[in-house]
Design a protein around this motif. Structure first.
Motif, short mmCIF file in Angstrom:
data_model
loop_
_atom_site.label_atom_id
_atom_site.label_comp_id
_atom_site.label_asym_id
_atom_site.label_seq_id
_atom_site.Cartn_x
_atom_site.Cartn_y
_atom_site.Cartn_z
N SER A 242 0.79 -1.11 -0.07
CA SER A 242 0.07 0.16 0.14
C SER A 242 1.08 1.45 -0.12
O SER A 242 2.00 1.33 0.20
CB SER A 242 -0.95 -0.13 1.14
OG SER A 242 -0.15 0.33 2.48
N SER B 234 0.39 5.88 -0.68
CA SER B 234 -0.33 6.99 -1.18
C SER B 234 -0.25 7.15 -2.61
O SER B 234 0.95 6.70 -3.13
CB SER B 234 0.15 8.36 -0.28
OG SER B 234 1.46 8.68 -1.07
N PHE C 86 -7.48 5.95 -10.53
CA PHE C 86 -7.48 7.09 -9.52
C PHE C 86 -7.14 8.53 -10.29
O PHE C 86 -7.53 9.75 -9.70
CB PHE C 86 -6.41 6.86 -8.63
CG PHE C 86 -6.45 5.62 -8.19
CD1 PHE C 86 -7.46 5.33 -7.13
CD2 PHE C 86 -5.58 4.51 -8.43
CE1 PHE C 86 -7.52 4.09 -6.65
CE2 PHE C 86 -5.62 3.12 -8.16
CZ PHE C 86 -6.69 2.96 -7.00
N ARG D 32 -9.07 1.71 -2.03
CA ARG D 32 -8.33 2.42 -1.04
C ARG D 32 -8.54 1.93 0.45
O ARG D 32 -9.58 1.15 0.64
CB ARG D 32 -8.75 3.93 -1.11
CG ARG D 32 -8.37 4.75 -2.30
CD ARG D 32 -8.87 6.18 -2.26
NE ARG D 32 -8.21 6.78 -3.41
CZ ARG D 32 -7.26 7.51 -3.45
NH1 ARG D 32 -6.37 7.54 -2.28
NH2 ARG D 32 -7.06 8.29 -4.50
N HIS E 122 -4.36 5.30 1.85
CA HIS E 122 -3.62 4.55 0.85
C HIS E 122 -4.14 3.73 -0.18
O HIS E 122 -5.11 3.41 -0.35
CB HIS E 122 -2.65 3.78 1.62
CG HIS E 122 -1.47 4.37 2.27
ND1 HIS E 122 -0.28 3.86 2.95
CD2 HIS E 122 -1.31 5.84 2.61
CE1 HIS E 122 0.41 4.74 3.29
NE2 HIS E 122 -0.23 5.88 3.33
N ILE E 123 -3.57 3.72 -1.41
CA ILE E 123 -4.01 2.86 -2.32
C ILE E 123 -3.81 1.23 -2.14
O ILE E 123 -2.46 1.12 -1.45
CB ILE E 123 -3.19 3.04 -3.61
CG1 ILE E 123 -3.30 4.71 -4.14
CG2 ILE E 123 -3.65 2.19 -4.80
CD1 ILE E 123 -4.98 4.93 -4.32
#
Length: 604
Positions: free
Chosen positions: A169, A171, A202, A519, A524-525
């Motif tokens: 994970s 940002s 995104f 997310r 976070h991704i």
């Protein structure tokens, strides 16, 4: 023990892909000659279950085929090795597992967490600029924090989180920065593919390209024009390498005029600092334009073929009364040859599907959808065209069965298509196989009881069992795994062919996207999800690269893609004309169909 691949054991929350080892291990019916008879009615209406098939064939540990990929080395000006392409330069080898790259180690992968005073060779590596430092202030830490987690080690480095050296994970800003090459860093090829594929969930590809190019240029600024030129000259080959991977793997992104404009601007910028990189940019742009031109020609050809195919067949009575009407067996009476030509069509259409189309089917709607250039054509048009081909083949099979007047002729057509379907199975063409079975299970065909009474059902029942949707298509997934393993160890070009049941592939990717959050709660991704999406799509890219080894028969191909087929209403009426209604409901249906179709013909 810890998982052996970056994907193993990481998706416990995604119940759709959980293991189910309690099911018996199925085997291909063509290996043992036995198969249980499935229920024929509503065979394709069962629910899509979430259990994963316990494949009876051992699965390789590597999620990506490492044997087909060479390591990426960033050597200045050696473009012969950097940008060499295969026969199809726009179908690069699939990305590798992040575990196979040393740069996926957090200490190296999160290279911008170290201070910018690290030593380097030459003027370009002496120290970081203030611009570079400002871009990385939020993530600038002396060392990452690590802790034991389960059977492995989870480490956080600024805004990026790793588990056993695999990125899980981060940002969005950190992921974008992680994509930007520097003098002494280039992102893993697996990361490049994964993030370029799924970043469109995104942000728009144009926005990503603009930010990456901007960061790459700004990081080399020091306030000294001569030093800036030297520093950019050192990083230019890696920037060109990144753009080359982008244009060759996701060329359709560059149908956006803004993307092409950004690429042109970077070409001019590179030309001011490095002649070798400028030449590589020129060659890359030429290959991109050639690919986009081929795509445009393909879409025009498909549109023209569809226009011909939309012509309705003549009235049922005149068709049935004509003894000179050509059917599929008058064009090709060899099931193996017809299966080969179907494989040609499948592989041709697969080759034009961009990997990003799988993600764009459920990506958020872009606010600039009316922007000319990129959105002039639908972003999933090639994927949709391929799904439409599946539907056309199903209706073609049903139309061919309904057309003959005599039931023995209809039975012969059914048995012919059963043989074609079996040949498709042997080739590894599961999409055509499923389309043929679907056509023969349409209600207008299934109700022809007198016709089916003259058909030898043994082969058909085996094929139905092979594509039985129960237990999440367990039998089919077993056969697909076997075909994939055969492809990996192929001794001939024919053995390399793997054409999946495409609608199920799309459904798998859709449920993966819907079943796992993009997310996390901290914003976070969820990069574990992105790894899994990349794994699914990269396998498709391997299948897409195969060149069909069979000879083309243009007459058969023309027949398959242009012969008009009946609509659903016309199929029902043709079915009633072949074998009359059996009850009052069917009689009312036939009367209604005759009236509505006659009204349509009069209006046209």
């Amino acid at each position: 023990m810890p998982p052996t691949t970056p994907y193993a054991g990481k998706f416990g929350s995604c119940s759709l892909y959980s293991n189910n080892n309690n099911n018996p291990q199925p085997h291909s019916p063509y290996r043992n000659g036995t198969a249980s008879k499935p229920a024929k009615e509503n065979i394709y209406n069962s629910a899509y279950s979430g259990s994963e098939n316990p494949y009876d064939i051992p699965q390789p540990h590597g999620c990506y085929r490492s044997s087909s990929v060479t390591s990426v080395k960033a050597k200045e000006h050696q473009y012969n090795s950097h940008y060499a392409v295969s026969e199809n330069p726009y179908s690069p080898p699939p990305p590798r597992s992040p575990r196979q790259h040393s740069s996926s180690c957090p200490g190296r992968a999160y290279r911008h967490t170290t201070t910018s005073t690290s030593s380097g060779s030459g003027s370009g590596g002496s120290g970081g600029s203030s611009s570079e430092q400002s871009c990385r202030n939020n993530n600038n830490v002396a060392a990452g924090k690590a802790r034991l987690h389960g059977h492995g080690i989870t480490a956080s480095y600024g805004e990026m989180c790793y588990h056993d050296n695999s990125l899980v994970s981060a940002s969005l800003e950190a992921l974008i920065q992680h994509l930007v090459p520097t003098v002494d860093y280039y992102p893993d090829r697996s990361y490049v593919f994964t993030f370029l594929l799924s970043s469109r969930l995104f942000l728009h590809p144009y926005e990503l390209m603009t930010r990456v190019c901007h960061l790459c240029v700004e990081q080399q600024r020091s306030g000294d024009a001569l030093l800036d030129k030297i520093r950019f000259r050192e990083v230019a080959p890696k920037l060109v390498q990144l753009l080359t991977e982008w244009t060759e793997t996701f060329p359709y992104d560059f149908r956006d005029e803004r993307m092409m404009r950004c690429l042109k601007d970077m070409t001019h910028h590179v030309a001011r600092g490095d002649e070798y990189s400028w030449r590589a940019m020129q060659q890359m742009t030429q290959r991109l334009i050639k690919r986009l031109s081929a795509l445009g020609q393909y879409e025009e050809a498909v549109a023209a073929l569809n226009a011909v195919a939309l012509e309705r067949p003549a009235s049922l009575k005149s068709k049935q009364a004509s003894g000179q009407k050509s059917d599929v067996m008058s064009v090709c009476d060899d099931p193996f040859i017809l299966a080969q030509q179907l494989t040609h069509i499948e592989l041709d259409r697969l080759s034009f599907i961009g990997p990003e189309e799988f993600i764009q089917t459920f990506a958020m709607k872009d606010p600039l959808e009316n922007h000319k250039g990129f959105f002039r054509k639908r972003k999933t048009s090639n994927l949709e065209a391929y799904v439409n081909w599946f539907n056309r083949l199903s209706y073609l099979v049903a139309t061919e069965i309904c057309m003959p007047v005599k039931k023995k002729h209809r039975a012969r057509i059914i048995e012919f298509f059963i043989d074609v379907a079996q040949e498709c199975f042997n080739i590894g063409n599961f999409n055509s196989l499923m389309a043929i079975i679907t056509g023969m299970n349409m209600s207008p065909i299934a109700r022809l009881k007198k016709t089916w009474g003259k058909v030898n059902m043994d082969k058909f029942e085996i094929l139905e069992h092979q594509m039985d949707p129960s237990s999440n298509f367990t039998n089919y997934r077993t056969a697909l795994r076997g075909a994939t393993q055969r492809s990996e160890t192929a001794h001939s070009s024919q053995e390399k062919i793997v054409i999946p049941f495409f609608s199920l592939l799309i459904k798998d990717i859709y449920f993966l996207n819907e079943g796992c959050a993009s997310r996390l709660t901290n914003g976070h991704i969820n990069f574990e999800k992105l790894w899994e999406l990349a794994k699914q799509v990269s396998e498709f890219l391997v299948w897409r690269q195969v060149v069909c080894p069979f000879d083309r028969d243009r007459r058969i191909l023309q027949y398959l893609v242009t012969t008009p087929v009946f609509s659903e209403d016309e199929l029902h009426l043709a079915s009633y004309e072949s074998e009359g209604p059996e009850n009052h409901m069917e009689k009312d249906s036939r009367r209604s169909l005759r009236s509505s179709l006659s009204h349509r013909e009069n209006r046209s």
